[in-house]
Design an enzyme around this catalytic site. Structure first.
Site, PDB file in Angstrom:
ATOM      1  N   ASP A  87      19.423  14.822  30.901  1.00 45.27           N
ATOM      2  CA  ASP A  87      18.369  15.044  31.950  1.00 45.27           C
ATOM      3  C   ASP A  87      18.645  13.614  33.132  1.00 45.27           C
ATOM      4  OD1 ASP A  87      16.194  15.309  33.486  1.00 45.27           O
ATOM      5  OD2 ASP A  87      14.709  15.021  31.575  1.00 45.27           O
ATOM      6  N   ARG A 143       4.094  17.117  29.472  1.00 48.03           N
ATOM      7  CA  ARG A 143       5.224  16.318  30.070  1.00 48.03           C
ATOM      8  C   ARG A 143       5.139  16.004  31.416  1.00 48.03           C
ATOM      9  NH1 ARG A 143      11.612  15.696  29.591  1.00 48.03           N
ATOM     10  NH2 ARG A 143      11.841  14.005  28.534  1.00 48.03           N
ATOM     11  N   ASP A 177      15.246  29.509  16.207  1.00 45.28           N
ATOM     12  CA  ASP A 177      14.685  30.731  15.672  1.00 45.28           C
ATOM     13  C   ASP A 177      16.128  31.641  15.720  1.00 45.28           C
ATOM     14  OD1 ASP A 177      14.734  32.252  18.329  1.00 45.28           O
ATOM     15  OD2 ASP A 177      12.895  30.792  18.327  1.00 45.28           O
ATOM     16  N   GLU A 224      31.985  -0.931  14.137  1.00 41.25           N
ATOM     17  CA  GLU A 224      31.075   0.443  14.017  1.00 41.25           C
ATOM     18  C   GLU A 224      32.103   1.499  15.040  1.00 41.25           C
ATOM     19  OE1 GLU A 224      26.481  -0.638  14.747  1.00 41.25           O
ATOM     20  OE2 GLU A 224      27.940  -1.145  16.385  1.00 41.25           O
TER      21      GLU A 224
HETATM   22  C1  GLA Z   1      14.021  16.928  25.461  1.00 42.43           C
HETATM   23  C2  GLA Z   1      15.304  17.096  24.452  1.00 42.43           C
HETATM   24  C3  GLA Z   1      16.138  15.721  24.686  1.00 42.43           C
HETATM   25  C4  GLA Z   1      16.424  15.316  26.116  1.00 42.43           C
HETATM   26  C5  GLA Z   1      15.104  15.341  26.981  1.00 42.43           C
HETATM   27  C6  GLA Z   1      15.291  15.204  28.335  1.00 42.43           C
HETATM   28  O1  GLA Z   1      13.090  15.921  24.920  1.00 42.43           O
HETATM   29  O2  GLA Z   1      15.005  17.337  23.334  1.00 42.43           O
HETATM   30  O3  GLA Z   1      17.011  15.753  23.755  1.00 42.43           O
HETATM   31  O4  GLA Z   1      17.289  16.148  26.498  1.00 42.43           O
HETATM   32  O5  GLA Z   1      14.335  16.448  26.794  1.00 42.43           O
HETATM   33  O6  GLA Z   1      14.372  15.007  29.004  1.00 42.43           O
END
Ligand code: GLA
Length: 730
Positions: A365, A441, A532, A612
């Site tokens: 995002d 949201r 699903d 790591e």
């Molecule tokens: C959702 C997805 C996350 C991420 C956010 C971005 O919560 O499950 O993995 O992609 O959106 O806003």
């Protein structure tokens, strides 16, 4: 194999280990006479007793026979308002205003192959056989077609329902289940998979009590809270023994799965589109198709049922080219940067990832519109050139030059009020006239029931996808639907919007698949809110949960595995302390928990220590080595998280039983722990196995009866991976 004995009106569906039987009785009512372990080929209607039952009406044509009542006999597809007071499968609103439906058998057809459903997900594939039973409501002038397909080797029976208006007046369909299953006993347990955002699909088991018990969703998506997969089983059934039934609905919207224990201690399970605000107008000649449902009965416990569903989903639901195709190990930048990134930051993460063997970089995002936080930009699917100067045309080749492929995140069903799209088309969002819509949201939902809205979004997505070599798309959906009303439909058809929305999502996903057949799609809905069988038909993997904590993931992935194969579950290693619950777990443990899924990473690798990174490199290599076991092996649950003591364990076993990858994760530590052994499953009892390449040969039989001795764990949340290989296979 499907058998039809015309004189007795008997239909028997035979699978490898089970049988399913229906019978047309003397009043042309289609009875359900049996579903369970394989039986000799005989009429089981003799098992049905009849007696006069008070307050259970008798159909008119039964005359003086008071022992004949729809209310007590097992029905293949239950009706409503005509004498069966248990859960209905169908409800009509007739031109007269009556809400009744009475169905009688009027014909059948048998076909080789599997039926398909236009615009809806469905199992496919050769080797299946199909039976279509025609029922009619003569007074309503409605026909109902019941579709059954049998995948014999998989013990899988799929079902679908088509309702046709064969009259001359409009009829409204207020309920149309995909599956009705009447079982002759009431002493069963009902198992459902429930939870919430960040904690999805946790198994709950409870004995059926009298009346209706149900789970479902009215959120527009199948939801984090409940899953369209449920089970009924014997009280004594468990992982390796006992009779159980799994029922799955291939649908990604509102659904209901209801089980009813009747007054006479029989059980009815009905599953389908949720009747809340569902009402479909059938014009004369019109047809409605209900989504597909699928059943597996296992006489040998839950494990066998799950493995049959996994095989069915792998081979007959996931479509080419991703059926069996190797999927890349990915790194996603979400938990590493959230919205705050630049092209250089992304490339920095990608560079580190490429050096560790990671194959795909996913930009999450924040790359489009004016999207610096979650309050704006959805609907504006064009690159934000302030963040990514030069656009994808410049960024993707940089990533590709590192030897990695490139993917993006989108959320096509949504719109922010602060977006160009919303300013241009406020009526494209779902909202009820005169009422301010609830935000989720901070965003609204686009009216995906509308073709023009979908076309516009698709046009934008096409431009992005055609601008650079993008090989992967994460399709997200981050709120529940409410204020559901479409400006494009008249008042009396508003009850179609929820379902038309889902059909719209399927339509766009199908267009993407058609135009970009090589694109790998990963479904997502705030993590696992739309996990699903419907989505899996379009997106072969789904981000399993926004919770990336290795320990919480054990129970989420455990519950998910009852129906869905491990490789369908997107699972990533993230940073510690975990960003959802603050827990600290070793990187080894995070890797082992994520590795039995569609594997990836979601952290800022530039902040990892060199130890790591070395561990990550080993994990990637190990995942690639064991890829075929994880993605096509048989899955065995060895120890349930939280139940079997302080550890969870599972195994992926090759179909020829020559190799097994066993994973084990412990809980919190304790002093002076007892010696423990892990009993394996699925090995060849006569075989002899090496463990992690060691010299000792272990008998398969012994490993399954006595178990493999486990080292005493030191420290919290330890993990172990054991690779068993038959001595004579190399
Ligand atoms: C959702 C997805 C996350 C991420 C956010 C971005 O919560 O499950 O993995 O992609 O959106 O806003």
């Amino acid at each position: 194999m499907i058998l039809h004995d015309e004189p007795s009106g008997l239909f028997t569906l035979h699978t490898r280990a089970t049988a399913y039987q229906m019978k047309v009785d003397e009043h042309r009512v289609l009875l359900h006479t049996y579903y369970g372990p394989k039986i000799p080929d005989q009429d089981l209607s003799g098992l049905l007793l009849r007696t006069d039952r008070g307050f259970s009406p008798n159909p008119y044509e039964a005359g003086a026979d008071r022992t004949y009542s729809l209310d007590v006999m097992p029905q293949e597809y239950s009706t409503c308002g005509v004498g069966d007071f248990r859960l209905p499968s169908i409800e009509l609103e007739l031109p007269s205003g009556s809400h009744t439906c009475d169905l009688r058998y009027c014909g059948c057809e048998m076909r080789p192959g599997k039926y398909a459903l236009e615009g809806l997900p469905a199992f496919f594939g050769g080797g299946a056989e199909t039976l279509i039973l025609r029922l009619e409501d003569a007074a309503a002038q409605v026909e109902v077609l019941l579709y059954f397909s049998v995948f014999e080797e998989l013990d899988l029976i799929t079902r679908a329902v088509e309702v046709r208006n064969v009259g001359e007046r409009e009829v409204r369909l207020c309920r149309c289940a995909s599956l009705c299953l009447d079982l002759p006993r009431g002493d069963l347990d009902f198992i459902t998979f429930n939870g919430r955002h960040l904690m999805e699909r946790r198994l709950e088991r409870a004995p059926l009590r009298s009346g209706v018990q149900s789970v479902g969703s009215t959120r527009g998506a199948s939801s984090h809270q409940h899953n369209p997969f449920v089970m009924l089983c014997d009280r004594s059934a468990g992982e390796d023994a006992g009779l159980c039934y799994g029922a799955m609905l291939l649908y990604s919207g509102n659904f209901e799965a209801a089980a009813e224990r009747s007054q006479f201690e029989t059980t009815r399970l009905v599953m389908g589109i949720h009747p809340y605000h569902f009402c479909w107008t059938l014009a004369p000649g019109g047809t409605f198709t209900a989504p597909e449902a699928a059943l597996v009965c296992s006489p040998d416990g839950f494990g066998q049922m799950s493995r049959q569903f996994h095989r069915a989903i792998r081979d007959h639901l996931i479509r080419d080219p991703y059926r069996g195709r190797r999927r890349p190990v990915l790194i996603n930048n979400w938990e590493a940067t959230y919205f705050d990134f630049t092209a250089n930051k992304l490339c920095e993460i990608a560079e580190e990832a490429a050096a560790l063997g990671i194959e795909l970089f996913v930009m999450d995002d924040g790359w489009f519109g004016r999207r610096d936080d979650d309050s704006s930009g959805l609907g504006d699917w064009f690159v934000n050139r302030e963040k990514l100067p030069g656009g994808l045309e410049a960024l993707v080749p940089r990533i590709n030059r590192l030897g990695m492929s490139f993917g993006i995140w989108v959320e096509p069903e949504m719109v922010s009020e602060d977006s160009q799209l919303y300013r241009d088309h406020p009526d494209w969002a779902l909202q009820v006239p005169g009422r301010a819509p609830a935000r989720g949201r901070g965003q609204l939902v686009l009216d995906f029931s509308r073709q023009d809205v979908r076309d516009h979004i698709y046009g934008q997505l096409r431009t992005v996808l055609s601008s650079a070599p993008i090989t992967y798309v994460k399709w997200d959906m981050n709120r529940s639907l409410c204020d559901v009303w479409s400006a494009a439909l008249p008042a009396r058809r508003q009850g179609e919007v929820y379902h038309r929305f889902v059909l719209g999502v399927y339509d766009l996903l199908e267009r993407l698949r058609r135009d970009y057949p090589e694109l790998l799609l990963e479904g997502c809905c705030g993590g696992g809110g739309r996990f699903d069988g419907g989505m899996l038909y379009y997106t072969p993997q789904i981000w399993c949960s926004d919770n990336s904590d290795a320990i919480d993931r054990l129970s989420i992935q455990y519950g998910t595995s009852f129906c869905y194969p491990p490789e369908a579950m997107g699972a990533h290693v993230s940073a510690v302390p975990n960003q959802q619950n603050g827990r600290v777990t070793p990187i080894q443990t995070r890797g082992i928990a994520a590795m039995s899924g569609a594997f990836g990473y979601e952290l800022d690798l530039s902040k990892c220590t060199s130890e790591e990174k070395a561990c990550i490199r080993r994990q990637v290599r190990s995942y690639q080595e064991h890829y075929d076991l994880i993605h096509s092996g048989d899955y065995y649950r060895l120890a349930a998280p939280g139940e079997a003591g302080p550890f969870a364990a599972w195994a992926h076993v090759s179909p020829d039983r020559e190799r097994a990858l066993v994973s084990l994760v412990t809980g919190g530590t304790g002093a002076a722990q007892p010696f423990r052994r892990l009993r394996l499953k699925g090995l060849d009892p006569a075989g002899r196995y090496r463990v992690n390449g060691g010299e000792t040969l272990w008998s398969g039989g012994l490993l399954m009866s006595e178990g493999y001795p486990l080292p005493v764990p030191e420290g919290d949340y330890q993990a172990l991976q054991l690779y068993f290989q038959a001595a004579d296979s190399q």
